[in-house]
Scaffold this motif. Structure first.
Motif, short mmCIF file in Angstrom:
data_model
loop_
_atom_site.label_atom_id
_atom_site.label_comp_id
_atom_site.label_asym_id
_atom_site.label_seq_id
_atom_site.Cartn_x
_atom_site.Cartn_y
_atom_site.Cartn_z
N SER A 177 1.56 -1.14 -0.06
CA SER A 177 0.20 0.19 0.16
C SER A 177 1.02 1.47 -0.04
O SER A 177 0.49 2.03 0.07
N PHE A 178 2.13 1.12 -0.33
CA PHE A 178 2.91 1.72 0.61
C PHE A 178 4.18 1.97 -0.91
O PHE A 178 4.19 1.31 -1.37
N PRO A 179 4.92 3.36 -1.05
CA PRO A 179 5.65 3.27 -1.62
C PRO A 179 7.08 2.09 -1.34
O PRO A 179 7.00 2.19 -0.47
N PRO A 180 7.69 2.03 -2.41
CA PRO A 180 9.11 1.30 -1.65
C PRO A 180 9.70 2.00 -1.06
O PRO A 180 10.51 0.99 0.04
N LEU A 181 10.21 2.84 -0.89
CA LEU A 181 10.99 3.84 0.22
C LEU A 181 10.10 3.67 1.60
O LEU A 181 11.10 3.01 2.46
N ILE A 182 9.04 3.27 1.44
CA ILE A 182 8.56 2.83 2.97
C ILE A 182 8.37 2.37 3.42
O ILE A 182 9.35 1.07 4.21
N SER A 183 8.57 0.60 2.58
CA SER A 183 8.77 -0.71 2.56
C SER A 183 9.71 -0.90 2.96
O SER A 183 10.67 -1.89 3.84
N LEU A 184 11.20 -0.31 2.47
CA LEU A 184 12.58 -0.25 2.26
C LEU A 184 12.87 0.01 3.98
O LEU A 184 13.68 -0.72 4.89
N THR A 217 9.50 -4.67 -1.80
CA THR A 217 10.47 -3.32 -2.00
C THR A 217 11.30 -3.09 -3.10
O THR A 217 11.20 -4.31 -3.83
N ASP A 218 11.53 -2.64 -3.09
CA ASP A 218 13.19 -2.53 -3.94
C ASP A 218 13.55 -3.86 -3.60
O ASP A 218 15.15 -3.31 -2.84
N TYR A 219 14.16 -4.33 -4.08
CA TYR A 219 14.78 -5.79 -3.38
C TYR A 219 16.20 -6.13 -3.87
O TYR A 219 17.38 -6.50 -3.56
N THR A 220 16.45 -5.39 -5.32
CA THR A 220 17.94 -4.49 -6.16
C THR A 220 18.53 -3.84 -4.86
O THR A 220 19.54 -4.70 -4.31
N VAL A 221 18.01 -2.54 -4.43
CA VAL A 221 18.57 -1.82 -3.37
C VAL A 221 19.23 -2.88 -1.94
O VAL A 221 20.27 -2.46 -1.15
N LEU A 222 18.06 -3.34 -1.31
CA LEU A 222 18.46 -4.46 -0.72
C LEU A 222 18.87 -5.36 -0.72
O LEU A 222 19.98 -5.72 0.24
N GLY A 223 18.77 -5.48 -1.91
CA GLY A 223 20.22 -7.30 -1.60
C GLY A 223 21.25 -6.76 -1.75
O GLY A 223 22.33 -6.88 -1.28
N TYR A 224 21.64 -5.27 -2.48
CA TYR A 224 23.08 -4.76 -2.32
C TYR A 224 23.58 -4.65 -1.11
O TYR A 224 24.20 -4.31 -1.03
#
Length: 677
Positions: free
Chosen positions: A200-207, A266-273
């Motif tokens: 429900s929220f932008p990827p930045l919030i979920s990150l 969320t943004d899995y690429t940023v999270l993964g790095y």
């Protein structure tokens, strides 16, 4: 549901009964209950691991609402490896604790805490209700604390236990903040609300939500820089507890991170790095400090940080694979990470049990005081050697298989990638190679100094090999390690369902089947090579034995290069073995040295000591605590021991309480007056 009710009934009956039993039966009943509970939970876990997700909804209270219990393939994998390590740890502990039989009340508390630890670990893998999850997490923290401080008469043990307890509760604070955030927005304790929130929220919030949970779980797992409790708690705990803490308790932090990866979009690429970089640094930093340790159990504790880094590299790769829609990275990353969770629980628990045998036989784990144990403890020597080879990632043992998958994933990540991605993957490959090389160097020191050569101190007269009761669970672990090394394809296929949970978060491309086929072929080749290597080694050993069987064996003192003196002092010490490395690493680490210059060929008064310190602990904990102590010290004058001042403080407090409403009314009148003007 009937299995869960049976599980709880057995647990409650044991917890009530154990304090009233005599010391001999406390351990036997505890181990029996551990095995029964492992069987019951293992049945459900095995069903889930082959694809049959199990879900129960328990009727709760007005506060909790309904309580969902779910066992999927990820839960099943962790429950099974937790059960194996706790069962072997319980078997080892039954005989390890015989030297403490006179401490009946402490044994009772130890047994109760052991059962609570097992049940809380299982509950964490099953409960998907945030309030109950936090309760299980708290029970785990308290039960592990009681197990760590078994030898509470030692000040170092109490300090280490309190350190662990405080940092465990810092972990709980971060988890609580994340769950409160979810409940505030979604008005639900169910873990499904986490997925709904992140959608429900932008990827930045979920990150941000993910990293709130990541901090809580990373403290328990021991990622750098959240690792500082681990090198203190592991060495002071009894050997079977050290093995279980390193084998499964820190892995429950890994489970939490993986669970949140499944739940949060969320943004899995940023999270993964991010996870990848933290993990590489954790692995390198952990092994760099492990090399310098003089306490065998503390050395093993730092290697737990190193292996958590290796597991994290796999998780980071898998998350990048989800973000980049790369099925091969998902399979190799999560497959390698999950398999290394199992592998590390095996060889690290075996190493800690070996260290426990050494301690109970020699009454020390100080590496500089040991030597020549292969002559007195051949079984422990063999088991420790195999575990050391496995933790270094050498074939034909299990550590090689999981590290091979992660290496394979890193190489796959370089293909068809942008420059930044290539640089990150190359850095990670370099880091993993460095970790493996330093681990080999570290265990060459540990095994060589402890088990080879001649004793550096006088050993107790009754020193002998560990009894069969302690060796049996160690050989069970060895069999499991060899099974993974010889039949890696079987265990990789068992990971199919857990990996599929992560692969379901991306559209599965056509390369999925091809990647799985390549892995299957590689696993078959690894298994065949491992079997061939073992056969070749045994053949060479058999031929050598037949050739030398009828020859006369002569034993004499080692040649001393023409000098006559104390041969113990002519061996390498642990410090001398790593001296060149220490000088290279000194700028990056905090190493304090004390020495007295030597004179003569066989000096008697000269000595040299090195004391490694964790620089991150100094920066992140010791320095802030000193500053905080200095700040509060400025107010020490308030506690001056004069009763008149204490009465005055009370009067001032009551006056302020009475004055606040009056000041509030006066301020409101003043604001009204200004509004009228």
């Amino acid at each position: 549901m009937s299995l869960i009710q049976t599980y709880l009934s057995i647990l409650v009956a044991a917890l009530v009964t154990i304090p009233f039993l005599n010391t001999k039966w406390k351990g036997i009943i505890t181990l029996t209950v551990v095995i029964l509970n492992a069987i019951l939970s293992g049945i459900l876990a095995a069903r889930a691991l082959v694809g049959g997700q199990i879900e129960f909804i328990l009727q709760g209270t007005l506060v909790t609402g309904d309580i969902p219990l779910r066992i999927d393939a990820l839960s099943g994998w962790f429950i099974l490896l937790i059960n194996f390590t706790i069962v072997t740890g319980g078997m080892y502990g039954l005989y390890y604790m015989k030297s403490y039989q006179t401490q009946s009340s402490q044994i009772s508390l130890h047994c109760v805490a052991f059962l609570l630890m097992q049940s809380s670990l299982t509950a964490i893998c099953v409960i998907q209700h945030s309030l109950l999850f936090l309760m299980a997490w708290e029970i785990l923290a308290l039960s592990a604390f009681m197990l760590v401080i078994f030898e509470h008469h030692k000040s170092a043990t109490i300090k280490a236990g309190i350190n662990y307890l405080i940092q465990s509760h810092i972990s709980i604070v971060f988890l609580t903040l994340g769950f409160i955030w979810i409940f505030y927005r979604m008005d639900s304790y169910d873990f499904h609300a986490i997925t709904a929130f992140s959608s429900s929220f932008p990827p930045l919030i979920s990150l941000g939500l993910f990293f709130c949970f990541f901090l809580g779980f990373a403290i328990k797992a021991g990622f750098v820089p959240f690792h500082t409790w681990l090198p203190y708690a592991h060495p002071v705990a009894p050997a079977h507890i050290s093995g279980i803490m390193s084998g499964v308790i820190i892995k429950i932090g890994i489970y939490g991170i993986l669970r949140m990866l499944l739940l949060i979009k969320t943004d899995y690429t940023v999270l993964g790095y991010t996870i990848l970089m933290i993990s590489v640094l954790s692995g390198i930093y952990g092994v760099m400090l492990a090399i310098l340790q003089h306490n065998l159990k503390k050395l093993l504790a730092y290697h737990s940080i190193e292996n958590i880094g290796i597991i994290g590299i796999g998780i980071g790769l898998g998350a990048i694979g989800i973000g980049q829609q790369n099925a091969a990275l998902v399979i190799l990353g999560f497959g390698g990470g999950l398999l290394h969770v199992l592998n590390h629980s095996l060889f690290k628990s075996l190493l800690f049990y070996g260290a426990g045998n050494v301690y109970q036989s020699t009454q020390t784990v100080h590496i500089e005081h040991l030597g020549g144990l292969v002559k007195h403890m051949p079984h422990t020597t063999l088991l420790f050697l195999v575990a050391a080879l496995a933790i270094c990632g050498l074939p034909p043992f299990n550590g090689f298989v999981s590290e091979f998958l992660i290496f394979f994933g890193l190489l796959n990540g370089i293909e068809n990638a942008v420059l930044a991605n290539v640089l990150v993957m190359l850095f990670s490959i370099f880091g993993l190679v460095l970790i493996g090389g330093l681990a080999l160097f570290c265990f060459s020191k540990a095994f060589g100094i402890v088990f080879l050569g001649t004793p550096r101190r006088q050993f107790p007269q009754n020193m002998s090999e560990a009894i069969a009761g302690k060796l049996l669970p160690m050989y069970m672990i060895l069999v499991m390690m060899l099974a993974i090394g010889l039949f890696p394809g079987v265990f990789v296929r068992l990971l199919g369902e857990p990996i599929q949970l992560f692969a379901a978060k991306m559209p599965v491309p056509g390369g999925d089947l091809l990647a799985a086929l390549q892995i299957s072929q590689s696993m078959q080749a690894i298994g065949l090579c491992a079997a061939g290597f073992i056969v070749l080694t045994l053949s060479i050993y058999g031929i050598r034995r037949m050739v030398t069987l009828r020859r006369t064996h002569v034993t004499d003192v080692t040649w001393g290069c023409g000098y006559v003196g104390d041969m113990r002092k002519m061996q390498y010490t642990a410090s001398a073995f790593v001296r060149a490395y220490r000088k290279l690493a000194e700028p990056m680490l905090s190493i304090h040295k004390k020495k007295q210059e030597v004179t003569g060929v066989f000096p008697k008064q000269g000595w040299h000591e090195t004391h490694p310190h964790d620089k991150l602990e100094i920066w992140l904990i010791d320095l802030p605590l000193r500053q905080l102590r200095f700040f509060f010290g400025k107010f020490r004058f308030l506690q001056n021991g004069n009763p008149q001042f204490y009465v005055l403080y009370g009067v001032i407090f009551i006056t302020l309480v009475m004055a606040v409403p009056l000041l509030k009314d006066a301020l409101q009148k003043f604001i009204n007056f200004l509004n009228q003007i």
